[in-house]
Design an enzyme around this catalytic site. Sequence first.
Site, mmCIF file in Angstrom:
data_model
loop_
_atom_site.group_PDB
_atom_site.id
_atom_site.type_symbol
_atom_site.label_atom_id
_atom_site.label_comp_id
_atom_site.label_asym_id
_atom_site.label_seq_id
_atom_site.Cartn_x
_atom_site.Cartn_y
_atom_site.Cartn_z
ATOM 1 N N GLU A 115 6.609 -4.129 -7.678
ATOM 2 C CA GLU A 115 6.959 -4.399 -6.275
ATOM 3 C C GLU A 115 5.907 -5.238 -5.552
ATOM 4 O O GLU A 115 6.241 -6.066 -4.707
ATOM 5 C CB GLU A 115 7.140 -3.055 -5.559
ATOM 6 C CG GLU A 115 7.801 -3.144 -4.208
ATOM 7 C CD GLU A 115 8.077 -1.757 -3.638
ATOM 8 O OE1 GLU A 115 7.877 -1.583 -2.429
ATOM 9 O OE2 GLU A 115 8.483 -0.871 -4.416
ATOM 10 N N ASP A 116 4.618 -5.050 -5.892
ATOM 11 C CA ASP A 116 3.541 -5.658 -5.098
ATOM 12 C C ASP A 116 2.719 -6.716 -5.824
ATOM 13 O O ASP A 116 1.764 -7.239 -5.252
ATOM 14 C CB ASP A 116 2.586 -4.554 -4.604
ATOM 15 C CG ASP A 116 3.260 -3.602 -3.628
ATOM 16 O OD1 ASP A 116 4.259 -4.014 -3.021
ATOM 17 O OD2 ASP A 116 2.806 -2.456 -3.492
#
Length: 718
Positions: A73-74
Amino acid sequence: MTIEDLQRETNYSPEAWALIAKAYEFSSRAHAGQTRSSGDQFIQHPLEVARILAGLHLDAASIAAGLLHDVVEDTGISLPDIEEEFGPEVAFLVDGVTKLGRLENRSRVEEQVENWRKMFLAMSNDLRVILIKLADRLHNMRTLKYRPREKQIETANETLDIFAPLAHRLGISTIQWELEDLALRYKEPEIYRTLAEKVAKKRSERQAYTNIVIGALREKLQEAGIKSDIQGRAKHFYSIYRKMYIQGRDFNDIYDMVAVRIIVQSVRDCYAALGIVHTLWRPIPFRFKDYIAMPKSNMYQSLHTTVVGPQGEPFEIQIRTEEMHQRAEFGVAAHWKYKEGDIDDRDFEAKLARLREFLEWERDSRDAREFMQALKVDLFADEVFVFTPKGDVVELPAGAGPLDFAYRIHTDVGHHAVGAKVNGRMVPFTYVLKTGDIVEIMVNRGSAGPSRDWLDIVKTSNAKSKIRQWFKKERREENESRGEELLLKEARRQGLNPAQDLTEERLLEVGKRFSCHEVGDLHAAIGYGGLTAMQVVNRIKEEIRKERKEVVVEAEIKGKPRQATSTLGVRVEGIDNALIRFGRCCKPIPGDPIVGYITRGRGVSIHRRDCPNVVHVAQADRARLIDVHWDLAYIDTYPIELVVTGLDRPNLLSDILNAIADTRTNLGAVRAQSDRSGMATVQLTLEIHHLDHLQYITNRIIKVRDVFSVSRGSQEVD
């Protein structure tokens, strides 16, 4: 914290630790240079998540997934990269807790629901997904002080709505209680601080009293030859808060601040210890619960009894075995055994089967808020246990009625139900079942089938889904006709022209968004209740706004001046650039049915069609009323007054304002007052875009605890 600290605190095999260490190195490289709001290196967060998971005694794959849970996600790492490095098991767990990418044409609420839907689907296949998510949320709550106040409130509300009930449903009380207390700390900081001070003042007094009770119990249990571990359990703050502010009890009237817990070696010892407790102190009637004979839905087992203690004060005693205690503290995390991805436990497999059923029932749910409401009812609500006439136990969510029971027994029983008996007496279908009720359903196979008003009576997704399927299958033609009628009515109510705005092309385009590939399918979905006419009309209005906005932009690019066809977002039939003003008496907003009134020298005054002033004019001088329409391409805000009534209590106004703040709506003015009867009235002036916007805000406010009604401001003579 370091990876060495984690290794010292755990006891994994060398092979398992090799996987964990590899995941740490991978995550550390991926998050290099990233920091959190606290200023800590980002890797501290996955390390703490891994520590929480290790405390739940999960396997190495879960710990590795906890270390990697934010990588996809990051960072620039993809899921295939994770699978290549760590295999499909770890990749599946990471994917289960990874949010979906930005979803086109979806609101923030819809995006959040799709993320929840994805996570629950993964959870129904492997429960470790939700355990990782709970550990992630727990550490985020522990570090919430570094986030802005608005974010603190939003996160605390979500934690109380979703995560804490999830932990409860899975029986993980250690996580549930900490999540609830932390959420209370940020949602109601003043209340939390007051409770902490009151509890601290009473601590030494309670401890001395508890020691007397434990000493007496230990002596009697030893005399009876029962080996036991006796301990005191302090009540957590959120539980005290619920009793004080929801049940209206005074702090000094809460007697179970500390419960005494007796842990013995066998079920026989549990009941023997209960007998000793009741010979020592007098039990309070109706305060005994046998969760061993009838476990809670999260598999919690224990004996609970409340007795009058040595100083005449009531206190609670819980009795359980060590196995029951581990399950009460760690829930499924203590109970599940992961071996090569297989789970060997019929009870918990049945729980997952119920989750899969819920997802199956709700797979066609196209409304985000409806999905979340169903989730809270079916998975998070308190439960009741009722009996069939043969003595079989049926578990239902609190608030369920005879029809929910009927559909839980069998679909045909529900479809052909014509009456219900509870404890031998006839009851209406609106009757709310209570634990211990014996329920009998009267069935007539020749009945016409479900009634449409049953959709408003039943509470469970199972029942709603079965009823909708019946209407969908049995009455297709009727559903299409009814759906088309409802759609036309709603379109006119919101100011659309059905002939111009409900074209087949537009209906087909909107229908695809709801998985309806024919106009007839769309009408039928509205007819049997799978969709609401308001949902469809709102989508159509979005399409119209988008189309008109594109036309305007194209004209501006070509350098052509836009012809002024509206003023203040209203089009007057046959008149360009008319002087427009809105009536102070009814304050119309886009979506309200409106009419124009030709004033003397002040242009055209716009009113809602149900405005009392318009009704009066229509009777006296109808010639001065003219047709007007909202210009859907015009984007602006309109001041609206709302009147909120509720029970006067501390922080009511704050809760209302927080609910409005969550919608990102501008607040122009607020005025609050209370009367001697304990009623509070809050008058709000808000900047509203359109009727749907107003309805959304109204729905948010009405959900605030102790709010009774929300209405548009009182009318005045214009």
